[in-house]
Design a protein around this motif. Sequence first.
Motif, PDB file in Angstrom:
ATOM      1  N   ALA A 136       0.825  -1.244  -0.227  1.00 13.43           N
ATOM      2  CA  ALA A 136       0.052   0.065  -0.012  1.00 13.43           C
ATOM      3  C   ALA A 136       0.704   1.203  -0.022  1.00 13.43           C
ATOM      4  N   SER A 137       1.816   1.160   0.809  1.00 10.02           N
ATOM      5  CA  SER A 137       2.780   2.291   0.886  1.00 10.02           C
ATOM      6  C   SER A 137       3.518   2.659  -0.202  1.00 10.02           C
ATOM      7  N   LEU A 138       3.933   1.599  -1.071  1.00 13.55           N
ATOM      8  CA  LEU A 138       4.577   1.941  -2.309  1.00 13.55           C
ATOM      9  C   LEU A 138       3.643   2.154  -3.422  1.00 13.55           C
ATOM     10  N   GLN A 139       2.525   1.701  -3.432  1.00 11.44           N
ATOM     11  CA  GLN A 139       1.474   2.227  -4.316  1.00 11.44           C
ATOM     12  C   GLN A 139       1.029   3.709  -4.329  1.00 11.44           C
ATOM     13  N   ASP A 140       0.697   3.810  -3.146  1.00 13.59           N
ATOM     14  CA  ASP A 140       0.846   5.223  -2.801  1.00 13.59           C
ATOM     15  C   ASP A 140       1.943   6.297  -2.930  1.00 13.59           C
ATOM     16  N   MET A 141       3.090   5.979  -2.683  1.00 10.24           N
ATOM     17  CA  MET A 141       4.060   6.918  -3.392  1.00 10.24           C
ATOM     18  C   MET A 141       4.264   6.838  -4.796  1.00 10.24           C
ATOM     19  N   LEU A 142       3.860   6.011  -5.310  1.00 10.76           N
ATOM     20  CA  LEU A 142       3.982   5.744  -6.970  1.00 10.76           C
ATOM     21  C   LEU A 142       2.946   6.940  -7.358  1.00 10.76           C
ATOM     22  N   GLU A 143       1.618   6.877  -6.928  1.00 11.64           N
ATOM     23  CA  GLU A 143       0.627   7.936  -7.169  1.00 11.64           C
ATOM     24  C   GLU A 143       1.010   9.368  -6.911  1.00 11.64           C
ATOM     25  N   ARG A 144       1.703   9.622  -5.831  1.00  5.91           N
ATOM     26  CA  ARG A 144       2.134  10.855  -5.299  1.00  5.91           C
ATOM     27  C   ARG A 144       3.160  11.450  -5.988  1.00  5.91           C
ATOM     28  N   THR A 145       4.441  10.875  -6.404  1.00  5.52           N
ATOM     29  CA  THR A 145       5.563  11.220  -6.941  1.00  5.52           C
ATOM     30  C   THR A 145       5.301  11.741  -8.258  1.00  5.52           C
ATOM     31  N   SER A 146       5.780  13.072  -8.478  1.00  8.01           N
ATOM     32  CA  SER A 146       5.611  13.671  -9.780  1.00  8.01           C
ATOM     33  C   SER A 146       6.965  13.454 -10.390  1.00  8.01           C
ATOM     34  N   THR A 147       6.941  13.450 -11.995  1.00 10.39           N
ATOM     35  CA  THR A 147       7.881  13.194 -12.695  1.00 10.39           C
ATOM     36  C   THR A 147       8.715  14.411 -12.660  1.00 10.39           C
ATOM     37  N   ALA A 148       8.210  15.519 -12.472  1.00  8.33           N
ATOM     38  CA  ALA A 148       8.894  16.873 -12.460  1.00  8.33           C
ATOM     39  C   ALA A 148       9.802  16.744 -11.379  1.00  8.33           C
ATOM     40  N   ASP A 149       9.345  16.418 -10.190  1.00  2.20           N
ATOM     41  CA  ASP A 149      10.217  16.566  -8.745  1.00  2.20           C
ATOM     42  C   ASP A 149      11.189  15.447  -9.043  1.00  2.20           C
ATOM     43  N   LEU A 150      11.130  14.402  -9.456  1.00  2.00           N
ATOM     44  CA  LEU A 150      12.154  13.279  -9.868  1.00  2.00           C
ATOM     45  C   LEU A 150      13.224  14.107 -10.555  1.00  2.00           C
ATOM     46  N   SER A 151      12.874  14.507 -11.686  1.00  2.00           N
ATOM     47  CA  SER A 151      13.923  15.036 -12.718  1.00  2.00           C
ATOM     48  C   SER A 151      14.710  16.315 -11.860  1.00  2.00           C
ATOM     49  N   THR A 152      13.765  17.129 -11.194  1.00  2.00           N
ATOM     50  CA  THR A 152      14.356  18.119 -10.615  1.00  2.00           C
ATOM     51  C   THR A 152      15.754  17.709  -9.549  1.00  2.00           C
ATOM     52  N   ALA A 153      15.168  16.702  -8.746  1.00  2.00           N
ATOM     53  CA  ALA A 153      16.126  15.889  -7.737  1.00  2.00           C
ATOM     54  C   ALA A 153      17.539  15.415  -8.413  1.00  2.00           C
ATOM     55  N   VAL A 154      16.976  14.738  -9.495  1.00  2.00           N
ATOM     56  CA  VAL A 154      18.352  14.014 -10.103  1.00  2.00           C
ATOM     57  C   VAL A 154      19.208  15.181 -10.785  1.00  2.00           C
ATOM     58  N   ASN A 155      18.783  16.026 -11.250  1.00  2.00           N
ATOM     59  CA  ASN A 155      19.398  17.505 -11.690  1.00  2.00           C
ATOM     60  C   ASN A 155      20.556  18.050 -10.522  1.00  2.00           C
ATOM     61  N   LEU A 156      19.922  18.365  -9.587  1.00  2.00           N
ATOM     62  CA  LEU A 156      20.434  18.740  -8.375  1.00  2.00           C
ATOM     63  C   LEU A 156      21.614  17.680  -7.852  1.00  2.00           C
ATOM     64  N   ILE A 157      21.455  16.535  -8.046  1.00  2.00           N
ATOM     65  CA  ILE A 157      22.334  15.483  -7.603  1.00  2.00           C
ATOM     66  C   ILE A 157      23.544  15.512  -8.397  1.00  2.00           C
ATOM     67  N   GLU A 158      23.225  15.529  -9.757  1.00  2.00           N
ATOM     68  CA  GLU A 158      24.254  15.435 -10.925  1.00  2.00           C
ATOM     69  C   GLU A 158      25.049  16.629 -10.875  1.00  2.00           C
ATOM     70  N   LYS A 159      24.547  17.789 -10.782  1.00  2.00           N
ATOM     71  CA  LYS A 159      25.324  19.053 -10.868  1.00  2.00           C
ATOM     72  C   LYS A 159      26.059  19.341  -9.623  1.00  2.00           C
ATOM     73  N   ALA A 160      25.568  18.934  -8.290  1.00  2.00           N
ATOM     74  CA  ALA A 160      26.523  19.062  -7.058  1.00  2.00           C
ATOM     75  C   ALA A 160      27.784  18.708  -7.257  1.00  2.00           C
ATOM     76  N   ASP A 161      28.501  19.827  -6.527  1.00  2.00           N
ATOM     77  CA  ASP A 161      29.780  19.264  -6.261  1.00  2.00           C
ATOM     78  C   ASP A 161      30.282  18.298  -5.458  1.00  2.00           C
ATOM     79  N   THR A 162      29.532  18.657  -4.189  1.00  2.00           N
ATOM     80  CA  THR A 162      29.232  17.543  -3.215  1.00  2.00           C
ATOM     81  C   THR A 162      27.902  17.269  -2.524  1.00  2.00           C
ATOM     82  N   VAL A 163      27.670  16.386  -2.419  1.00  2.00           N
ATOM     83  CA  VAL A 163      26.290  15.980  -1.814  1.00  2.00           C
ATOM     84  C   VAL A 163      26.216  15.499  -0.443  1.00  2.00           C
ATOM     85  N   TYR A 164      25.771  16.326   0.356  1.00  2.00           N
ATOM     86  CA  TYR A 164      25.783  16.050   1.812  1.00  2.00           C
ATOM     87  C   TYR A 164      24.528  15.232   2.235  1.00  2.00           C
TER      88      TYR A 164
END
Length: 293
Positions: free
Chosen positions: A127-155
């Motif tokens: 139920a939790s996994l299905q709920d997360m799948l319904e709630r998580t947006s493509t835009a948020d995932l893309s933005t997060a990956v962009n931030l990780i990729e370009k970060a000098d250091t990830v804390y």
Amino acid sequence: MRQYMQAVDPPKDYEELIRLIHERHDQMSKTYQRISVYLTQNPNEVAVQSVNSIAERCQIHASSFVRFAQALGYKGFKELQVLFQRRLETAAPGFEARLRVLNSELQNREDTSEYSFLHELVLRDIASLQDMLERTSTADLSTAVNLIEKADTVYLIGQLRSSPVVELLRYGLTMLGKRCLLLDAGGGLATHIARTMRPEDLLIAVSFRFYATEVVNVAEEAKTAGVPIVAISDSTLSPIAKTASVLFAVPEHDYTFSRSLAAPMCLVQALTVAVASRLKQADPPRIPTVTGA
């Protein structure tokens, strides 16, 4: 309090309701804040459960839910609940039916064997996994990956029950060759090390109820210093939500004792895989094999 809460015109849809709750959350009574957190964390359950059942789960009297709805301009809780039901109707086909079956199976459980506990936990994780799948947006995932990729250091910071989540993320990013630093509570230096973060870095903060004070403080200081933040928490009303450049709200479903990490673990693995794809690595990273002489 009631005078402040009173809405001239009640919200007409789920999104408007959630915006209003966020705007007024800090001025609400403690009871109304607890109700708000439950509503934002469990919209699917709110849609299909009776007010008495919801109140029992929250350990708050049902009349408080009725007064909460009336304070927002509704005649009663059922009128507010309609917004959650409309939202659920637009979810993935068959999701409402699956949720009802899950709730029925959990409520009618008579088996108390060791295996039954495993069975219940697996059902709740589904139920939790299905709920997360319904709630998580493509835009948020893309933005997060962009931030990780370009970060000098990830804390990375996450304490108590959140610790395994950031440990897994550190492992994945390290194997990808990404510079990352875990702000470990050991030694009492996490806050001091965090103050060395720069705007070209990234902070990934993970915190669930009851939110670790140091994690909240580090996130607030990072925000002030202009450091972008990817936050993973259990509610859009979490204390680290206000500091986040991107927030992944992964609601926690009720557990009698253990609270599962299946959904946030899956989320951070997805972020790691997405980063690996961006880096276009020919082969997946592997742990070097240690062999005997």
